[in-house]
Each structure stands twice: as C-alpha cells, then as structure tokens.
Motif scaffolding. Structure first.
Motif, PDB file in Angstrom:
ATOM      1  N   ALA A  13       0.832  -1.211   0.000  1.00  0.00           N
ATOM      2  CA  ALA A  13       0.000   0.000   0.000  1.00  0.00           C
ATOM      3  C   ALA A  13       0.864   1.258   0.000  1.00  0.00           C
ATOM      4  N   ILE A  14       1.912   1.249   0.824  1.00  0.00           N
ATOM      5  CA  ILE A  14       2.802   2.415   0.883  1.00  0.00           C
ATOM      6  C   ILE A  14       3.525   2.590  -0.451  1.00  0.00           C
ATOM      7  N   ALA A  15       4.019   1.495  -1.008  1.00  0.00           N
ATOM      8  CA  ALA A  15       4.729   1.560  -2.295  1.00  0.00           C
ATOM      9  C   ALA A  15       3.788   2.019  -3.410  1.00  0.00           C
ATOM     10  N   TYR A  16       2.555   1.541  -3.386  1.00  0.00           N
ATOM     11  CA  TYR A  16       1.579   1.960  -4.392  1.00  0.00           C
ATOM     12  C   TYR A  16       1.344   3.463  -4.304  1.00  0.00           C
ATOM     13  N   ARG A  17       1.155   3.941  -3.093  1.00  0.00           N
ATOM     14  CA  ARG A  17       0.904   5.366  -2.881  1.00  0.00           C
ATOM     15  C   ARG A  17       2.114   6.194  -3.343  1.00  0.00           C
ATOM     16  N   ALA A  18       3.308   5.752  -2.966  1.00  0.00           N
ATOM     17  CA  ALA A  18       4.516   6.473  -3.342  1.00  0.00           C
ATOM     18  C   ALA A  18       4.710   6.454  -4.865  1.00  0.00           C
ATOM     19  N   THR A  19       4.421   5.326  -5.494  1.00  0.00           N
ATOM     20  CA  THR A  19       4.545   5.220  -6.937  1.00  0.00           C
ATOM     21  C   THR A  19       3.512   6.107  -7.636  1.00  0.00           C
ATOM     22  N   ASP A  20       2.302   6.138  -7.104  1.00  0.00           N
ATOM     23  CA  ASP A  20       1.265   7.009  -7.645  1.00  0.00           C
ATOM     24  C   ASP A  20       1.684   8.476  -7.528  1.00  0.00           C
ATOM     25  N   ASP A  21       2.272   8.844  -6.380  1.00  0.00           N
ATOM     26  CA  ASP A  21       2.777  10.208  -6.203  1.00  0.00           C
ATOM     27  C   ASP A  21       3.907  10.504  -7.188  1.00  0.00           C
ATOM     28  N   VAL A  60       4.362   9.145 -10.191  1.00  0.00           N
ATOM     29  CA  VAL A  60       3.776   9.311 -11.522  1.00  0.00           C
ATOM     30  C   VAL A  60       3.153  10.703 -11.651  1.00  0.00           C
ATOM     31  N   SER A  61       2.452  11.123 -10.619  1.00  0.00           N
ATOM     32  CA  SER A  61       1.832  12.447 -10.638  1.00  0.00           C
ATOM     33  C   SER A  61       2.895  13.542 -10.698  1.00  0.00           C
ATOM     34  N   ALA A  62       3.942  13.411  -9.894  1.00  0.00           N
ATOM     35  CA  ALA A  62       5.018  14.411  -9.892  1.00  0.00           C
ATOM     36  C   ALA A  62       5.695  14.473 -11.257  1.00  0.00           C
ATOM     37  N   ASN A  63       5.937  13.324 -11.844  1.00  0.00           N
ATOM     38  CA  ASN A  63       6.559  13.304 -13.173  1.00  0.00           C
ATOM     39  C   ASN A  63       5.644  13.922 -14.229  1.00  0.00           C
ATOM     40  N   SER A  64       4.353  13.742 -14.068  1.00  0.00           N
ATOM     41  CA  SER A  64       3.400  14.359 -14.983  1.00  0.00           C
ATOM     42  C   SER A  64       3.490  15.884 -14.891  1.00  0.00           C
ATOM     43  N   TRP A  65       3.639  16.412 -13.688  1.00  0.00           N
ATOM     44  CA  TRP A  65       3.771  17.856 -13.509  1.00  0.00           C
ATOM     45  C   TRP A  65       5.098  18.367 -14.057  1.00  0.00           C
ATOM     46  N   LEU A  97       8.967  26.223 -10.331  1.00  0.00           N
ATOM     47  CA  LEU A  97       8.024  25.105 -10.237  1.00  0.00           C
ATOM     48  C   LEU A  97       8.688  23.786 -10.629  1.00  0.00           C
ATOM     49  N   LEU A  98       9.541  23.839 -11.631  1.00  0.00           N
ATOM     50  CA  LEU A  98      10.226  22.634 -12.078  1.00  0.00           C
ATOM     51  C   LEU A  98      11.100  22.069 -10.956  1.00  0.00           C
ATOM     52  N   GLU A  99      11.812  22.935 -10.271  1.00  0.00           N
ATOM     53  CA  GLU A  99      12.659  22.462  -9.168  1.00  0.00           C
ATOM     54  C   GLU A  99      11.817  21.842  -8.061  1.00  0.00           C
ATOM     55  N   GLU A 100      10.707  22.477  -7.709  1.00  0.00           N
ATOM     56  CA  GLU A 100       9.801  21.918  -6.701  1.00  0.00           C
ATOM     57  C   GLU A 100       9.268  20.557  -7.138  1.00  0.00           C
ATOM     58  N   ARG A 101       8.866  20.474  -8.382  1.00  0.00           N
ATOM     59  CA  ARG A 101       8.262  19.238  -8.889  1.00  0.00           C
ATOM     60  C   ARG A 101       9.292  18.120  -9.013  1.00  0.00           C
ATOM     61  N   ARG A 102      10.507  18.464  -9.397  1.00  0.00           N
ATOM     62  CA  ARG A 102      11.562  17.448  -9.449  1.00  0.00           C
ATOM     63  C   ARG A 102      11.883  16.947  -8.050  1.00  0.00           C
ATOM     64  N   ALA A 103      11.920  17.851  -7.086  1.00  0.00           N
ATOM     65  CA  ALA A 103      12.178  17.447  -5.700  1.00  0.00           C
ATOM     66  C   ALA A 103      11.066  16.525  -5.212  1.00  0.00           C
ATOM     67  N   ARG A 142      11.603  13.125  -6.757  1.00  0.00           N
ATOM     68  CA  ARG A 142      12.693  12.409  -6.078  1.00  0.00           C
ATOM     69  C   ARG A 142      12.224  11.866  -4.727  1.00  0.00           C
ATOM     70  N   GLN A 143      11.502  12.688  -4.002  1.00  0.00           N
ATOM     71  CA  GLN A 143      11.011  12.282  -2.688  1.00  0.00           C
ATOM     72  C   GLN A 143      10.048  11.096  -2.814  1.00  0.00           C
ATOM     73  N   SER A 144       9.168  11.131  -3.772  1.00  0.00           N
ATOM     74  CA  SER A 144       8.225  10.029  -3.972  1.00  0.00           C
ATOM     75  C   SER A 144       8.957   8.762  -4.402  1.00  0.00           C
ATOM     76  N   GLY A 145       9.934   8.903  -5.271  1.00  0.00           N
ATOM     77  CA  GLY A 145      10.722   7.749  -5.698  1.00  0.00           C
ATOM     78  C   GLY A 145      11.483   7.137  -4.545  1.00  0.00           C
ATOM     79  N   ASN A 146      12.078   7.976  -3.719  1.00  0.00           N
ATOM     80  CA  ASN A 146      12.803   7.470  -2.549  1.00  0.00           C
ATOM     81  C   ASN A 146      11.856   6.800  -1.564  1.00  0.00           C
ATOM     82  N   ALA A 147      10.685   7.370  -1.358  1.00  0.00           N
ATOM     83  CA  ALA A 147       9.708   6.767  -0.444  1.00  0.00           C
ATOM     84  C   ALA A 147       9.309   5.379  -0.931  1.00  0.00           C
TER      85      ALA A 147
END
Length: 192
Positions: free
Chosen positions: A16-24, A26-31, A156-162, A165-170
């Motif tokens: 569940a945690i990995a799914y949520r982090a992966t979903d985040d 994907v969303s971050a990469n979309s932004w 915005l790009l720097e925020e979204r990349r961060a 990265r945070q979602s990928g690490n999670a």
C-alpha cells in the motif's frame, strides 16, 4: 503462524505504501512534463514573434512578397502558442496575471507589424521610424516578461523534481525496509 500473519500484514502495508509512493511519483513526473510543455510554449512564442519581425523587416527592405511568409507564419504561430500557453497555465494565478500583461503586448506588436507591412504594400517609400523604435521597446518588454514567466516555471520545475525524487525514494525505502522486516519476522518465527 503469527509470524506468517505478521509477514503478510507487513507485505500488504508495504504494498500500500509503495503503491501510494509510486502514484505520487507518476503524478510528480506528470507535472514535470507539464512544466516542460509550458517552457516550450514560452520559447516558441518568442521565436514566433521574432520570426514575424524578421519577415516584416525583410519585406520592408525589399518589398519582396516572399518575406511575408515568415511574417505570416510567425504571426499565426505566436497566436497559437499564446493560446497553448493560456490553456496550460490556467491553474497558476501568477502565470495568468503575466498573461494578462502579455496578451496586449503581443496584440500591439502584431498590429504594429501589420501596419508597417500595409504601409509598404501601399507604396510607402519611407518607414515610420517611431513604429520601429517602439517595436524595439515592445519586444524588450515582451522578452522581459517571458523571462519572468520562464523563471516562474523554473521554480516550479525544481519543486516538482524534488517531489518526484522524494516520492521515488519513499517507494524504494518502503519496499526495501518492508521486505527486510518481513524477512526478519519470517526467519525468526521459522526458527521458533
């Protein structure tokens, strides 16, 4: 038995945690992709305006209608990229405010170019120096404003990349630590 149930519970929690982090992620990469689209529209808008000016100047100097093609393409593309920019940034109040300032700049510059072209078509032997001078000022102002809009997107790009990265690490750490915990629990219970 309790060890296996605990392991299953941990795997479910990790999933569940990995799914949520992966979903985040994907969303971050979309932004991030969205930000690059906005930056591209800003760049193409400026290129289109420069192309319109280049064609206009060529026509003013030569009266050769071939120079009207880059002018007409630049004018058409500038309007298209501005509309694209507008649709991409409806969610950003700062960019919407910048657009409110940019729109009349574009219209004013394109109208001035059209006036100079029309004067030349009507046989004018001289070029209205005041229109040329105001054109430089207008383009400088437009470049400044497009630069500010681009800087906004860079932030915005720097925020979204961060965030990506945070979602990928999670996702990585939750899978790694959850798998390790489940393995330890399973091995510990199998020894007992």
């Amino acid at each position: 038995m309790i060890g296996y149930l605990a392991s299953i519970l941990i795997f479910a929690l990790v999933g569940a945690i990995a799914y949520r982090a992966t979903d985040d992620l994907v969303s971050a990469n979309s932004w991030v992709t969205h930000t690059f689209q906005v930056k591209s529209s800003l760049s193409e808008l400026l290129v289109s305006m420069v192309n319109a000016e280049t064609g206009e100047r060529g026509f003013l100097l030569t009266a050769d209608p071939r120079f009207l093609e880059p002018y007409q393409n630049g004018e058409r593309d500038a309007r298209r990229y501005f509309q694209q920019l507008r649709s991409l940034t409806t969610d950003n109040p700062r960019q919407v405010a910048f657009q409110a300032e940019l729109d009349p700049m574009i219209q004013q510059r394109l109208n001035a170019l059209a006036q100079l072209v029309e004067n030349k078509r009507q046989g004018a032997k001289t070029i209205d120096a005041a229109l040329l001078e105001s054109g430089k000022t207008e383009m400088d102002d437009m470049r400044r404003l497009l630069g500010e809009m681009n800087a906004e997107e860079d932030a915005l790009l720097e925020e979204r990349r961060a965030g990506a990265r945070q979602s990928g690490n999670a996702a990585k750490y939750s899978i790694l630590l959850g798998g390790l915990a489940a393995t330890v629990l399973t091995d510990r219970k199998s020894v007992v």
